[in-house]
Design a protein around this motif. Structure first.
Motif, PDB file in Angstrom:
ATOM      1  N   SER A  43      -6.942   1.272   1.934  1.00  0.00           N
ATOM      2  CA  SER A  43      -5.576   1.605   1.517  1.00  0.00           C
ATOM      3  C   SER A  43      -5.546   2.088   0.075  1.00  0.00           C
ATOM      4  O   SER A  43      -4.824   3.035  -0.255  1.00  0.00           O
ATOM      5  N   ASP A  44      -6.337   1.451  -0.810  1.00  0.00           N
ATOM      6  CA  ASP A  44      -6.379   1.882  -2.211  1.00  0.00           C
ATOM      7  C   ASP A  44      -6.928   3.295  -2.340  1.00  0.00           C
ATOM      8  O   ASP A  44      -6.458   4.090  -3.161  1.00  0.00           O
ATOM      9  N   SER A  45      -7.950   3.624  -1.535  1.00  0.00           N
ATOM     10  CA  SER A  45      -8.532   4.967  -1.567  1.00  0.00           C
ATOM     11  C   SER A  45      -7.523   6.007  -1.107  1.00  0.00           C
ATOM     12  O   SER A  45      -7.407   7.093  -1.703  1.00  0.00           O
TER      13      SER A  45
ATOM     14  N   THR B 222      -8.254  -3.357   2.252  1.00  0.00           N
ATOM     15  CA  THR B 222      -7.695  -3.116   0.920  1.00  0.00           C
ATOM     16  C   THR B 222      -8.339  -1.906   0.266  1.00  0.00           C
ATOM     17  O   THR B 222      -7.661  -1.069  -0.341  1.00  0.00           O
TER      18      THR B 222
ATOM     19  N   ALA C 270      -0.791  -2.298   2.005  1.00  0.00           N
ATOM     20  CA  ALA C 270      -0.529  -2.602   0.593  1.00  0.00           C
ATOM     21  C   ALA C 270       0.962  -2.814   0.362  1.00  0.00           C
ATOM     22  O   ALA C 270       1.792  -2.064   0.882  1.00  0.00           O
TER      23      ALA C 270
ATOM     24  N   HIS D   8       1.847  -3.286  -5.475  1.00  0.00           N
ATOM     25  CA  HIS D   8       0.432  -2.916  -5.604  1.00  0.00           C
ATOM     26  C   HIS D   8       0.250  -1.415  -5.437  1.00  0.00           C
ATOM     27  O   HIS D   8      -0.506  -0.777  -6.166  1.00  0.00           O
ATOM     28  N   ALA D   9       0.955  -0.838  -4.455  1.00  0.00           N
ATOM     29  CA  ALA D   9       0.824   0.591  -4.197  1.00  0.00           C
ATOM     30  C   ALA D   9       1.341   1.419  -5.372  1.00  0.00           C
ATOM     31  O   ALA D   9       0.777   2.462  -5.712  1.00  0.00           O
TER      32      ALA D   9
ATOM     33  N   ILE E 132      -1.135   2.259  -8.307  1.00  0.00           N
ATOM     34  CA  ILE E 132      -2.130   3.288  -7.992  1.00  0.00           C
ATOM     35  C   ILE E 132      -1.469   4.660  -7.931  1.00  0.00           C
ATOM     36  O   ILE E 132      -1.975   5.644  -8.473  1.00  0.00           O
TER      37      ILE E 132
END
Length: 292
Positions: free
Chosen positions: A8-10, A5, A242, A246-247, A250
């Motif tokens: 993927s967030d980064s 997670t 993601a 959620h994606a 961001i």
């Protein structure tokens, strides 16, 4: 937070940064090329730049890792679907940037964070009160940002707004396709489809000259290699882990990066009214995800 997670967030945050700054180059590129010609060249360039990585990746990828086989037909179908949706969003965004500011384009495009879960209704996904409240805040913010004393919305803002529908659809399409095939090959396929469609329209309705391409060289290189080749590929890779909702929250930070880039590089100023609108839109984006 799980390592997958966090990774993927980064990647999504880096994607938002590159996309946000790209609004400036997309606007300056229009001084030398038409919107379709510019998009065509940048997406074809981005696709070609991925070729070595795609070849290397496909040789190392085990077909068992994905839900579908790695046949040419799989990537052709996936590329056509994603590429056509990408073409719609990119074309409308680029047309809008001609007559609106980089900051406006960034924030209005960011409405896909609201539209993504709303479009999920067609897939029997029922959003909660946060989505509806967030949508109301976003609409209020859009009014302050784009509607002026004569109660009109600029043509550029309207193009970008309709384009946001395509970006929301693109989020859902990538969220569905990315876990099913090699992400680099999917990214390359959609870039080439979008680029060829854009060039076809550009050749019919616009004039493409060597002087124009040379004049827009810096914008083409940044948007072709960074915004297209790097950022869109990072999006596809990240969305293997993601989900679209959620994606999208961001990636919506591209709006903030676009406003900052427009201020630093183009000298674009936002008054109190516009800043209030941007704040309401951002609040709506966040609320729609915190209370889905």
């Amino acid at each position: 937070m799980k390592l997958a997670t966090l990774k993927s967030d980064s990647l999504l945050l880096l994607t938002a940064l590159i996309w946000g700054t790209a609004f400036v180059f997309q606007k300056t590129g229009m001084e030398h090329l038409g919107p379709f010609s510019f998009n065509g060249i940048r997406f074809v360039l981005g696709s070609l730049a991925l070729t070595p990585l795609v070849v290397f990746s496909l040789r190392r990828t085990a077909p068992a890792e994905y839900q579908q086989p790695h046949g040419f037909g799989t990537y052709l179908k996936g590329g056509l679907i994603a590429g056509c949706v990408l073409f719609g969003g990119a074309a409308l965004q680029q047309l809008g940037i001609v007559t609106t500011t980089a900051a406006n384009a960034g924030f209005i495009t960011g409405l896909y964070v609201i539209l993504t879960p709303l479009l999920g209704l067609f897939f029997r996904q029922r959003p909660g009160w946060g989505t509806w409240a967030g949508g109301a805040l976003a609409v209020a913010g859009l009014y302050l940002l784009s509607i002026h004393g004569d109660l009109t919305i600029s043509r550029g803002d309207l193009y970008v707004l309709v384009g946001a529908l395509f970006w929301a659809t693109h989020m859902l399409v990538i969220g569905w396709l990315a876990p099913r095939m090699n992400p680099l090959a999917l990214a390359q396929a959609q870039f080439m489809v979008c680029g060829l469609l854009s060039l076809a329209v550009g050749l019919v309705f616009e004039e493409i000259t060597w002087s124009g391409m040379l004049g827009a060289a810096d914008a083409i290189l940044y948007c072709g290699l960074m915004s297209t080749g790097v950022a869109y590929t990072l999006q596809v890779v990240a969305q293997r882990q993601a989900d679209p909702a959620h994606a999208s929250i961001i990636l919506s930070l591209e709006a903030l990066f676009a406003a900052v880039a427009g201020w630093m590089l183009l000298g674009e100023l936002l008054g109190v009214r516009e800043l209030t609108g941007c704040g309401l839109m951002l609040a709506g984006m966040v609320l729609s995800q915190l209370r889905p």
